[in-house]
Design an enzyme around this catalytic site. Structure first.
Site, PDB file in Angstrom:
ATOM      1  NE  ARG A  56      72.547  59.585  91.026  1.00 30.97           N
ATOM      2  CZ  ARG A  56      73.626  60.569  91.309  1.00 30.97           C
ATOM      3  NH1 ARG A  56      72.968  61.549  92.370  1.00 30.97           N
ATOM      4  NH2 ARG A  56      74.287  60.861  90.627  1.00 30.97           N
ATOM      5  CE1 TYR A 113      86.004  48.581 114.599  1.00 24.89           C
ATOM      6  CE2 TYR A 113      84.689  50.512 114.052  1.00 24.89           C
ATOM      7  CZ  TYR A 113      85.886  49.894 114.509  1.00 24.89           C
ATOM      8  OH  TYR A 113      86.823  50.768 114.825  1.00 24.89           O
ATOM      9  CG  HIS A 145      76.123  52.017  93.024  1.00 20.88           C
ATOM     10  ND1 HIS A 145      75.204  52.323  92.174  1.00 20.88           N
ATOM     11  CD2 HIS A 145      76.102  53.304  94.103  1.00 20.88           C
ATOM     12  CE1 HIS A 145      74.381  53.212  92.612  1.00 20.88           C
ATOM     13  NE2 HIS A 145      74.936  53.694  93.758  1.00 20.88           N
TER      14      HIS A 145
END
Length: 905
Positions: A58, A148, A104
């Site tokens: 991570r 968007y 992931h």
């Protein structure tokens, strides 16, 4: 957990469950249901497992490709979607969904912020994602929702993914073992070094700063050529971090410590200019420290300034206005009337994020272990990775080439025996029988036999047979080349170097972050940390100063057009240029007779096209005061003098040592009349002669001994008798074996031996030096030079031309001169500077001319009839020797009422 008091017929409870729940831990262990363990041991092992998972999977980047697992998986998912730089943009929701579903398994909500950061040009020095839509701002505004926004890979990302399909890296199963994913990317681009990384793991954190690609590329190439290169040498090539938001790094001690040990602290300040608006000052910030928000929440710069003003910690600020737009940042801090901008700046550095501390922690995963690495080790780790990638790629290509050659060899056998091949195939009952028969007949492998059976009749034409032979020859050459690469390490080194040069050429850009040698407490770094080199210091008419490395400008032939020396405003022009060493002292003399003291490296360094910094940010000038002379002083000698010349013809001589201890606000250098100003300041030693040059084309030469030594606060004596409308434009301390280079505003001039100028008493009218005609224009400067020197000409438009002294004709005193610079339109020549030949030799590593990638060499101008007429001699009658007043009288000496120990201004 089962309730021990639940009824026997409760749903999900078996009759024996009560016995199990009621049993002791020892009884449960005997039945194989649990294993008794120490709580300390269990906590320790479980936490270590969690910590290692966070560190590896991570928080920390891999030293080879500079990516964290989440970033790597996003790029792999985009590569699967074929989102190359020329592809259509795709919704970020699609990219995040594919990443989450395929690689992931942590949800789209944690993938999208990572994708956003890779698209922000204020977060990454070289963004890896090309985003379309609202991806947030430096003000702290959040990005739009992923439904968007759209994205595709940036061009530089393709360099990170290059050769991924050629077995260059190891693969591992994804989280559900339905597909394979790379453990690291090939990374042809040194991503970790150029983009840096930030992350917080368990018990450790990383904070690798970004760097400039060109500087990192030069450092990597140097390390390739010399694997034992020391960090001190790397520091000359990689001077420090280069943040995407620019700013100024204060001091180099933190950089040196970080690059040597892997950890260090650097302080970054916002870049600013001080502007005068009517009777008030305002501070304009154009760049801010890295990872600092300009607006937005309460931690932003604007909000913090407002808060400290309300708290009364800063009282000199009247208003804060943000004029930033798509063309750049402009944060204006308006001051109250009469407030000192420097005082307010010091308060802003102390109380606001306009000055921040960046902690460098070079922690990355190296050979599956978190390690803190110095700069040299970070670069070496990337080079080792690239060697491994090239070796594995070559092995893959070699195997493919050998497999193809094996097939081609079989096809060549078939073509050479085509009649027999056709006969065998026609006689066979099926394809398998035909392959077996062909193998037995010609000793072919199963793959070769299969290729022959699959061969089309069109392959039997003469053209196809010729192509087959060409392919065979090409494959033989490729196989030999691949084997040579695997056998010779120097071939791999050459490939890495070639790749780096290509990437630098394609994606390299100018440094954005300045590095100041001044520490935040006002102390100066030791000189051993500073690379001594030649630089060009320029000063514009609107008082913008900068330092540019000398090798930015290529030497050109006489008459060349030069290269752009600064991106100035239409109303601004360059008016002074001096070549100096970064270790030299620079004395700045103002028109009011003040002198200021700076080291060469203290002048802000900027790119060739940059306008530089306002000189008010470097020197504490008074209202109406301007710098008109910059004097280079390598060291303060007791036996040398500083000689002054004013516009009205006054000269003065003072010991150099008197100017070795200036105050921060400057000290008085010469007392100047109200209607006069200093035009030139030069160094001289006993026995020298001084030559004054006038705008009308005359010159006068006299011994320095005719001017007695005076104190700093003296006025001086008359040096020349000027005609009406004439003025002194320059002064030269003459040397017998040198030449006088005279330049006029229209770009004409000449080089004349100094011995041609007779030595007479000061106070005379002088002799003709060059004819001041409508073609030539007025004389703007005169310099002494030698054959092995270089000249730098600077024009009102900011063009700088560098040429050799030897390219300027040596002609007599009574001549008009030749063209020095080819001026365009209304452009005018405003300044000339001589680059010493000894300095050129001292600072040249290979003895060749310095070059610039933007410089275009101009061919020597062709001789014309005009050039011939330019050098025509004037009549001897024009030599005004009778204008001399031999041995000018000391009655002209007007000393100041202040003595040498008088009060300094």
């Amino acid at each position: 957990m089962t309730d021990p008091e639940a009824p026997e017929d409760a749903p999900g409870v078996e009759p024996d469950d009560e016995k199990i729940v009621a049993a002791t831990p020892e009884e449960l262990a005997k039945r194989g249901r649990t294993t008794p363990r120490s709580i300390e041991r269990e906590m320790k092992e479980s936490y270590l497992t969690y910590a290692l998972s966070v560190i590896h999977s991570r928080a920390l980047p891999d030293v080879r490709d500079g990516l964290k697992p989440s970033q790597r998986r996003i790029l792999v998912a985009m590569n699967d979607l074929n989102l190359s730089p020329r592809a259509k943009y795709r919704k970020c929701a699609k990219v995040a969904g594919d990443t989450s579903g395929n690689y992931h398994p942590h949800g789209e909500s944690v993938i999208y912020p990572t994708l956003v950061r890779m698209a922000q040009d204020f977060s990454l020095r070289y963004p890896l994602v090309d985003g379309q839509g609202n991806f947030g701002s430096i003000d702290g505004d959040p990005p739009a929702a992923m439904r968007y926004t759209e994205a595709r890979m940036a061009g530089i990302t393709m360099e990170i993914l290059a050769d991924l399909d050629k077995e260059t890296v190891d693969l591992e199963p994804n989280y559900d073992e339905t597909r394979m994913q790379p453990t690291v990317l090939p990374s042809r681009f040194p991503n970790l070094l150029c983009n840096g990384s930030d992350g917080i793991a368990v018990g450790m954190a990383t904070s690798l700063p970004p760097h400039n690609l060109r500087e990192i590329g030069r450092g990597l190439i140097a390390l390739l050529e010399d694997p034992d290169l020391e960090t001190d040498e790397l520091l000359k090539l990689v001077p420090g971090p280069d943040f995407p938001t620019g700013g100024t790094i204060m001091g180099r001690s933190g950089i040196v410590q970080a690059y040597t040990t892997g950890r260090g602290l650097i302080r970054v300040r916002a870049k600013y200019d001080i502007e005068e608006n009517k009777n008030r000052s305002q501070i304009v910030f154009s760049e801010i420290p890295y990872q600092t928000k300009k607006g937005g929440n309460d931690t932003g710069i604007i909000a913090k300034i407002v808060q400290v003003v309300k708290d009364g910690r800063i009282v000199g600020i009247a208003d804060v206005t943000d004029y930033s737009n798509r063309d750049g940042m402009r944060l204006v801090v308006k001051l109250k009337k009469g407030e000192d901008p420097q005082v307010v700046l010091n308060q802003l550095w102390k109380f606001t994020p306009l000055q921040s501390t960046y902690s460098i922690i070079n922690l990355a995963i190296d050979r599956r272990q978190p390690r803190t690495l110095p700069l040299r080790d970070l670069m070496s780790a990337w080079l080792v990775h690239r060697r491994d990638v090239i070796r594995r790629r070559t092995m893959y290509l070699l195997r493919k080439a050998e497999e193809r050659k094996h097939i081609v060899d079989g096809l060549r056998i078939a073509v050479d025996n085509i009649d027999r091949v056709i006969q065998i195939i026609r006689a066979s009952a099926n394809r398998d029988e035909a392959k077996t028969a062909l193998s037995a007949e010609f000793g072919l492998s199963p793959r070769q036999s299969q290729a022959i059976v699959d061969m089309r009749l069109g392959s039997l034409t003469g053209l196809e047979r010729e192509k087959l032979e060409e392919e065979h020859a090409k494959l033989v050459a490729e196989i030999a080349d691949y084997r040579d690469i695997l056998d010779r390490a120097e071939r791999v080194t050459a490939i890495i170097k070639e790749d780096l040069l290509e990437i630098i050429e394609k994606y390299g850009d100018e440094r954005r972050t300045e590095i100041s040698l001044e520490e935040v407490d006002g102390s100066i770094d030791i000189a051993d940390l500073i690379t001594e080199d030649l630089a060009v210091v320029t000063l514009s008419r609107e008082n913008y100063i900068k330092r540019v490395p000398l090798d930015t400008f290529r030497a050109q032939a006489r008459g060349g057009r030069g290269i752009k020396g600064a991106d100035l405003k239409d109303s601004d022009v360059q008016r002074s240029v001096i070549v100096t060493s970064t270790h030299d002292y620079l004395l700045f003399f103002s028109n009011m007779g003040q002198v200021f003291w700076q080291k060469g490296y203290q002048i802000p360094e900027a790119g060739r096209n940059s306008k530089g910094r306002s000189i008010t940010n470097v020197l504490q000038l008074r209202e109406g005061e301007e710098i008109n002379t910059i004097l280079r002083v390598p060291e303060f000698d007791d036996d040398r003098f500083i000689v002054f010349a004013t516009k009205s013809g006054i000269v003065k001589k003072t010991k150099l040592e008197a100017y070795s201890r200036p105050k921060k606000g400057g000290i008085r250098a010469i007392l100047v009349d109200e209607d006069d100003e200093v035009v030139s300041v030069r160094l001289a030693k006993p026995g020298d002669t001084v030559l004054l040059s006038m705008s009308g084309g005359r010159a006068i030469r006299f011994d320095e001994s005719s001017v007695r030594s005076m104190g700093r606060t003296s006025r001086g004596v008359k040096g020349v008798k000027l005609k009406e409308g004439d003025s002194v434009v320059g002064m030269v301390v003459a040397e017998p074996d040198a030449f006088l280079l005279t330049a006029t505003e229209n770009g004409f001039g000449k080089r004349t031996p100094l011995v041609d100028y007779p030595i007479k008493g000061r106070g005379g009218q002088g002799v003709i030096d060059i004819k001041s005609t409508a073609r030539n224009g007025a004389v703007i400067q005169a310099k002494f030079c030698r054959e092995d020197d270089d000249l730098m000409f600077i024009t009102t438009s900011g063009m700088i031309v560098r040429t050799h002294v030897a390219d300027v004709s040596s002609i007599g005193r009574n001549t008009q001169g030749v063209r020095l610079v080819n001026l365009k339109g209304d452009d005018k020549l405003v300044s000339v500077e001589v680059v010493s030949g000894s300095d050129l030799e001292r600072f040249s590593s290979d003895g060749e001319e310095a070059s610039s990638e933007d410089g275009v060499e101009s061919p020597p101008p062709q001789a014309t009839s005009d050039d011939a007429s330019e050098e025509a001699d004037l009549e001897d009658g024009d030599d005004v020797d009778d204008g001399y007043v031999d041995g000018g009288d000391d009655g002209d000496d007007i000393d100041s009422v202040l003595d040498d120990e008088g009060e300094e201004e």
